[in-house]
Scaffold this active site. Structure first.
Site, mmCIF file in Angstrom:
data_model
loop_
_atom_site.group_PDB
_atom_site.id
_atom_site.type_symbol
_atom_site.label_atom_id
_atom_site.label_comp_id
_atom_site.label_asym_id
_atom_site.label_seq_id
_atom_site.Cartn_x
_atom_site.Cartn_y
_atom_site.Cartn_z
ATOM 1 N N PRO A 173 0.828 -1.216 0.000
ATOM 2 C CA PRO A 173 0.000 0.000 0.000
ATOM 3 C C PRO A 173 0.860 1.262 0.000
ATOM 4 C CG PRO A 173 -0.014 -1.037 2.176
ATOM 5 C CD PRO A 173 0.735 -1.962 1.273
ATOM 6 N N ASP A 174 0.319 2.351 -0.590
ATOM 7 C CA ASP A 174 1.067 3.613 -0.451
ATOM 8 C C ASP A 174 0.670 4.202 0.892
ATOM 9 O OD1 ASP A 174 -0.993 5.753 -2.635
ATOM 10 O OD2 ASP A 174 -1.357 4.853 -0.674
ATOM 11 N N PHE A 175 0.983 5.448 1.132
ATOM 12 C CA PHE A 175 0.756 6.004 2.471
ATOM 13 C C PHE A 175 -0.527 6.814 2.549
ATOM 14 C CE2 PHE A 175 4.658 4.711 4.395
ATOM 15 C CZ PHE A 175 5.524 4.558 3.323
ATOM 16 N N ARG A 176 -0.759 7.651 1.471
ATOM 17 C CA ARG A 176 -1.784 8.679 1.641
ATOM 18 C C ARG A 176 -3.020 8.512 0.749
ATOM 19 N NH1 ARG A 176 3.236 10.469 2.400
ATOM 20 N NH2 ARG A 176 3.681 11.462 4.397
ATOM 21 N N ASN A 234 11.057 4.967 -1.569
ATOM 22 C CA ASN A 234 10.557 3.655 -1.171
ATOM 23 C C ASN A 234 11.628 2.851 -0.422
ATOM 24 O OD1 ASN A 234 8.287 4.466 -2.521
ATOM 25 N ND2 ASN A 234 8.708 3.246 -4.354
ATOM 26 N N ASP A 273 11.248 -0.558 -0.194
ATOM 27 C CA ASP A 273 10.954 -1.954 -0.550
ATOM 28 C C ASP A 273 12.029 -2.608 -1.424
ATOM 29 O OD1 ASP A 273 8.384 -0.511 -2.650
ATOM 30 O OD2 ASP A 273 10.453 -0.938 -3.193
ATOM 31 N N HIS A 314 15.022 7.566 1.700
ATOM 32 C CA HIS A 314 14.453 7.276 3.025
ATOM 33 C C HIS A 314 14.990 5.969 3.567
ATOM 34 C CE1 HIS A 314 10.874 10.183 2.166
ATOM 35 N NE2 HIS A 314 12.044 10.784 2.269
#
Ligand code: APR
Length: 278
Positions: A45-48, A119, A121, A138
């Site tokens: 899932p993304d965040f927003r 990301n 991941d 990040h």
């Protein structure tokens, strides 16, 4: 008027104009900037995004506010929510998307100057983008260490803890261990600051799947020189991209957008077979 500055780089703000620019061989230093939107079709899932975004689905963790799960001061007091989430997000269970393969294809064609990603991941690495072409702004799950004494922590050990949803502690000072992903309140890696001016050297910038809401990553597009073509492939307009005379917008799903661009460049078969091997 500064005669040396290119008055117009693209003959219009259409995908075909951009494809012509790329096929002309003028795009030799492409900088790509990505966010969670390029991994949603992989199942992360993304965040927003409303409803499907991570921050809309953390109620079960009883957080004071959604982003606390990635906040260093909250983590110090209460590491459980993060380690519950890490169990779901830990790399290795997800396949790169065709968008990740598109970034690899740019590298294979000798066009990729740098891929800046927010990301964690590592799906771009798994798609075959070389590590030296990636800035993980990040951080990532690739390394973990003690947040008190910075002692590195063994990967096989943290994997056991994440599998068991237990909390790893430093073997020397008993401090909390955390994967080296950048939490709110922490500094971004030196690698980000070392390369953050690179967009000024780009002859094409492609922004994919990010809301461009988190600084200092969101400042990268402002480093781009005037008249450098910028392509945004995203479900929504972000970062003021689209108003410039050399901006191209593909508003919608990024996997569909990279397929459209690949087709316009005559690369679609190559892209599909590259992804099929991933
Ligand atoms: N295709 C195109 N765009 C998409 C898709 C998709 N399949 N799925 C989501 N998007 C778009 C959303 O519309 C949104 O604009 O991608 C963007 C995702 O934005 P965010 O959820 O804010 O993710 P991101 O920009 O990566 O967040 C930045 O916030 O919480 C911190 O550290 C975290 O790195 C993260 C940072």
């Amino acid at each position: 008027i500064d005669e040396s500055a290119p008055s117009r780089t693209l003959a219009g703000r259409t995908l075909d104009a951009l494809a012509e620019y790329i096929k002309s061989g003028k795009a030799k230093k492409v900088v790509v900037m990505t966010g969670a939107g390029i991994s949603t079709s992989a199942g992360i899932p993304d965040f927003r995004s409303p409803d499907t975004g991570l921050y809309a689905n953390l109620a079960r963790l009883n957080l004071p506010y959604a982003e606390a799960v990635f906040d260093i001061s909250y983590f110090r007091k209460n590491p459980e929510p993060f380690y519950t989430l890490a169990h779901e997000l830990y790399p290795g269970k997800y396949r790169p998307t065709i968008t990740h393969s598109f970034i690899r294809l740019l590298h294979d064609k000798g066009m990729l100057l740098k891929h800046f990603t927010q990301n964690i991941d590592c799906l771009d690495r798994e798609a075959g983008v070389p590590g030296d072409k990636i800035v993980e702004a990040h951080g990532s799950f690739a390394r973990q260490s003690c947040i008190e004494c910075s002692m590195p922590y063994p990967e096989d050990e943290i994997k056991k803890h994440i599998e068991a949803k237990s909390i790893p502690r430093c073997e020397s000072c008993k401090g909390l261990v955390k994967p080296e992903i950048v939490f709110f309140g922490e500094q971004l890696p030196a690698d980000f600051f070392k390369h953050r001016m690179l967009p000024a050297e780009a002859d094409l910038v492609i922004v994919l799947g990010t809301s461009l809401t988190v600084q200092p990553f969101a400042s990268l597009p402002s480093m781009i020189r005037e008249h450098t073509p910028r392509l945004l492939i995203n479900k929504e307009r972000v970062g003021g991209i689209g108003s410039g005379s050399d901006d191209v917008l593909l508003i919608g799903d990024c996997d569909a957008g990279v397929r459209q661009l690949a087709e316009a460049c005559g690369w679609l078969d190559e892209l599909e077979s590259l992804w099929a091997q991933t």
